[in-house]
Design an enzyme around this catalytic site. Structure first.
Site, PDB file in Angstrom:
ATOM      1  N   ASN A  14     -10.534 -33.435  -9.403  1.00 30.74           N
ATOM      2  CA  ASN A  14     -10.333 -34.805 -10.133  1.00 30.74           C
ATOM      3  C   ASN A  14     -11.644 -35.167 -10.854  1.00 30.74           C
ATOM      4  O   ASN A  14     -12.682 -35.762 -10.154  1.00 30.74           O
ATOM      5  CB  ASN A  14      -9.947 -35.733  -8.912  1.00 30.74           C
ATOM      6  CG  ASN A  14      -9.642 -37.298  -9.499  1.00 30.74           C
ATOM      7  OD1 ASN A  14      -9.798 -37.481 -10.786  1.00 30.74           O
ATOM      8  ND2 ASN A  14      -9.583 -38.175  -8.705  1.00 30.74           N
ATOM      9  N   LYS A  16     -12.148 -37.672 -12.341  1.00 35.01           N
ATOM     10  CA  LYS A  16     -12.302 -39.197 -12.434  1.00 35.01           C
ATOM     11  C   LYS A  16     -12.843 -39.727 -13.942  1.00 35.01           C
ATOM     12  O   LYS A  16     -12.267 -38.921 -14.773  1.00 35.01           O
ATOM     13  CB  LYS A  16     -13.246 -39.872 -11.461  1.00 35.01           C
ATOM     14  CG  LYS A  16     -12.784 -39.421 -10.076  1.00 35.01           C
ATOM     15  CD  LYS A  16     -13.332 -40.073  -8.920  1.00 35.01           C
ATOM     16  CE  LYS A  16     -12.882 -39.532  -7.623  1.00 35.01           C
ATOM     17  NZ  LYS A  16     -13.162 -40.377  -6.408  1.00 35.01           N
ATOM     18  N   HIS A 100      -3.654 -42.767  -6.602  1.00 37.51           N
ATOM     19  CA  HIS A 100      -4.885 -42.249  -5.967  1.00 37.51           C
ATOM     20  C   HIS A 100      -5.510 -43.853  -5.478  1.00 37.51           C
ATOM     21  O   HIS A 100      -5.277 -44.776  -6.218  1.00 37.51           O
ATOM     22  CB  HIS A 100      -6.088 -41.857  -7.108  1.00 37.51           C
ATOM     23  CG  HIS A 100      -7.249 -41.344  -6.758  1.00 37.51           C
ATOM     24  ND1 HIS A 100      -8.499 -42.205  -6.296  1.00 37.51           N
ATOM     25  CD2 HIS A 100      -7.851 -40.207  -6.280  1.00 37.51           C
ATOM     26  CE1 HIS A 100      -9.353 -41.745  -5.585  1.00 37.51           C
ATOM     27  NE2 HIS A 100      -9.097 -40.455  -5.763  1.00 37.51           N
ATOM     28  N   GLU A 171      -6.298 -38.344   1.426  1.00 37.95           N
ATOM     29  CA  GLU A 171      -7.549 -38.750   1.172  1.00 37.95           C
ATOM     30  C   GLU A 171      -8.141 -40.183   1.705  1.00 37.95           C
ATOM     31  O   GLU A 171      -7.719 -41.223   1.435  1.00 37.95           O
ATOM     32  CB  GLU A 171      -7.722 -39.210  -0.523  1.00 37.95           C
ATOM     33  CG  GLU A 171      -7.417 -37.838  -1.358  1.00 37.95           C
ATOM     34  CD  GLU A 171      -8.144 -38.165  -2.759  1.00 37.95           C
ATOM     35  OE1 GLU A 171      -8.879 -37.110  -2.798  1.00 37.95           O
ATOM     36  OE2 GLU A 171      -7.892 -38.948  -3.354  1.00 37.95           O
ATOM     37  N   GLY A 177     -16.252 -39.964  -2.036  1.00 38.62           N
ATOM     38  CA  GLY A 177     -17.470 -40.368  -2.566  1.00 38.62           C
ATOM     39  C   GLY A 177     -18.637 -40.834  -1.859  1.00 38.62           C
ATOM     40  O   GLY A 177     -19.679 -41.292  -2.184  1.00 38.62           O
ATOM     41  N   SER A 213     -15.162 -35.898  -0.385  1.00 37.81           N
ATOM     42  CA  SER A 213     -16.483 -35.488   0.158  1.00 37.81           C
ATOM     43  C   SER A 213     -16.073 -33.862   0.573  1.00 37.81           C
ATOM     44  O   SER A 213     -16.955 -33.520   1.366  1.00 37.81           O
ATOM     45  CB  SER A 213     -16.994 -36.174   1.102  1.00 37.81           C
ATOM     46  OG  SER A 213     -17.393 -37.699   0.680  1.00 37.81           O
TER      47      SER A 213
HETATM   48  P1  13P Z   1     -15.085 -36.897  -3.731  1.00 42.23           P
HETATM   49  O1  13P Z   1     -14.919 -35.514  -3.541  1.00 42.23           O
HETATM   50  O2  13P Z   1     -16.154 -37.353  -4.757  1.00 42.23           O
HETATM   51  O3  13P Z   1     -15.280 -37.519  -2.524  1.00 42.23           O
HETATM   52  O4  13P Z   1     -13.657 -37.701  -4.365  1.00 42.23           O
HETATM   53  C1  13P Z   1     -12.594 -37.376  -3.718  1.00 42.23           C
HETATM   54  C2  13P Z   1     -11.436 -37.936  -4.625  1.00 42.23           C
HETATM   55  O5  13P Z   1     -11.496 -39.156  -4.765  1.00 42.23           O
HETATM   56  C3  13P Z   1     -10.530 -36.748  -5.300  1.00 42.23           C
HETATM   57  O6  13P Z   1      -9.689 -37.438  -5.801  1.00 42.23           O
END
Ligand code: 13P
Length: 249
Positions: A14, A16, A100, A171, A177, A213
């Site tokens: 992802n 983002k 999400h 998640e 993050g 993460s």
């Molecule tokens: P991270 O892997 O940066 O923690 O993000 C996870 C996420 O939100 C994937 O959709």
């Protein structure tokens, strides 16, 4: 039936709201170069809308599939700023993330709306990746299963025929993050809870990804858990080598 054997591993990046045409080109070249060496695992990227054309041109014919990070519930019409599932399909998308936690918290997306987005995606032939997960406060106050139950309810209410065509992603918001992944055991507990709900609906073969993460160093221990079928990767999906090491795990 051995449902473990029928659930092919899946790792989705992802991106983002990251990327430029130039940076994406480097990242996509890196992913393509090594993706063929990843065995027994599907690899995909979910990218910002403006880059779908670039990603399609780059990945077409490779083993890596692609998709978007959100979709409108509407088919078409006067919905300024929205992007329909048919538009995503036009660019060869196979996947779309729905619900999400960043959409739920920053755009007040409700559980019901998320289910409607999943329906819109399915109607256009896309596979919705339905994201669920509790916040830190909810986890600390012992509400994880009730939150998951609530978020899943309108999705499971769509029935086995639709849910069987989805992917779920657990998640935990506190792990996104933060560098603080759920432990494999913590994640497995929630995945087992989700699996039991899927089993109750008669669709235990639906894949359930873990996100939060995930890095090359913790991927193998997470994937060793019986109900974790892959990962939804944020930050680590922006580096080709790291991303593919996760898929290889
Ligand atoms: P991270 O892997 O940066 O923690 O993000 C996870 C996420 O939100 C994937 O959709």
């Amino acid at each position: 039936m051995n449902t473990v054997l029928t659930r092919k591993r899946l790792v989705i990046g992802n991106w983002k709201m990251h990327g430029t045409l130039a940076a994406n080109a480097t990242l996509l070249d890196g992913i393509k170069a090594d993706a063929a060496s990843v065995q027994d695992c599907e690899v995909a990227v979910c990218v910002p809308f403006p880059y779908l054309g670039q990603v399609q041109a780059s990945l077409e014919g490779s083993s890596v599939s692609w998709g978007a990070q959100d979709v409108s519930t509407h088919e078409q019409g006067a919905y300024t700023g929205e992007v329909s599932a048919a538009m995503l399909a036009d660019f060869g998308s196979r996947w779309v993330l729905v619900g999400h936690s960043e959409r739920r918290s920053l755009h007040a997306e409700s559980d019901q709306l998320v289910a409607e987005k999943a329906i819109a995606a399915l109607a256009a032939g896309l596979t919705p990746v339905v994201c669920i997960g509790e916040t830190y406060e909810q986890q600390q106050s012992g509400q994880t299963s009730s939150v998951i139950e609530r978020q899943l309810a309108p999705v499971l209410a769509l029935g086995a025929d639709l849910v069987t065509r989805m992917v779920l992603a657990y998640e935990p918001v506190w792990a996104i993050g933060t560098g603080l992944s759920a432990s494999p055991e913590q994640a497995q507990d929630v995945h087992a809870f989700i699996r039991a709900r899927l089993q109750g609906l008669g669709v235990p073969q639906v894949r359930v990804l873990y996100g939060g993460s995930v890095k090359a160093v913790n991927a193998a221990s997470l994937f060793a858990m019986p109900d974790i079928d892959g990962a939804l990767v944020g930050g680590a999906s922006l580096q080709a080598q790291e991303f593919l090491r996760i898929a290889a795990a």
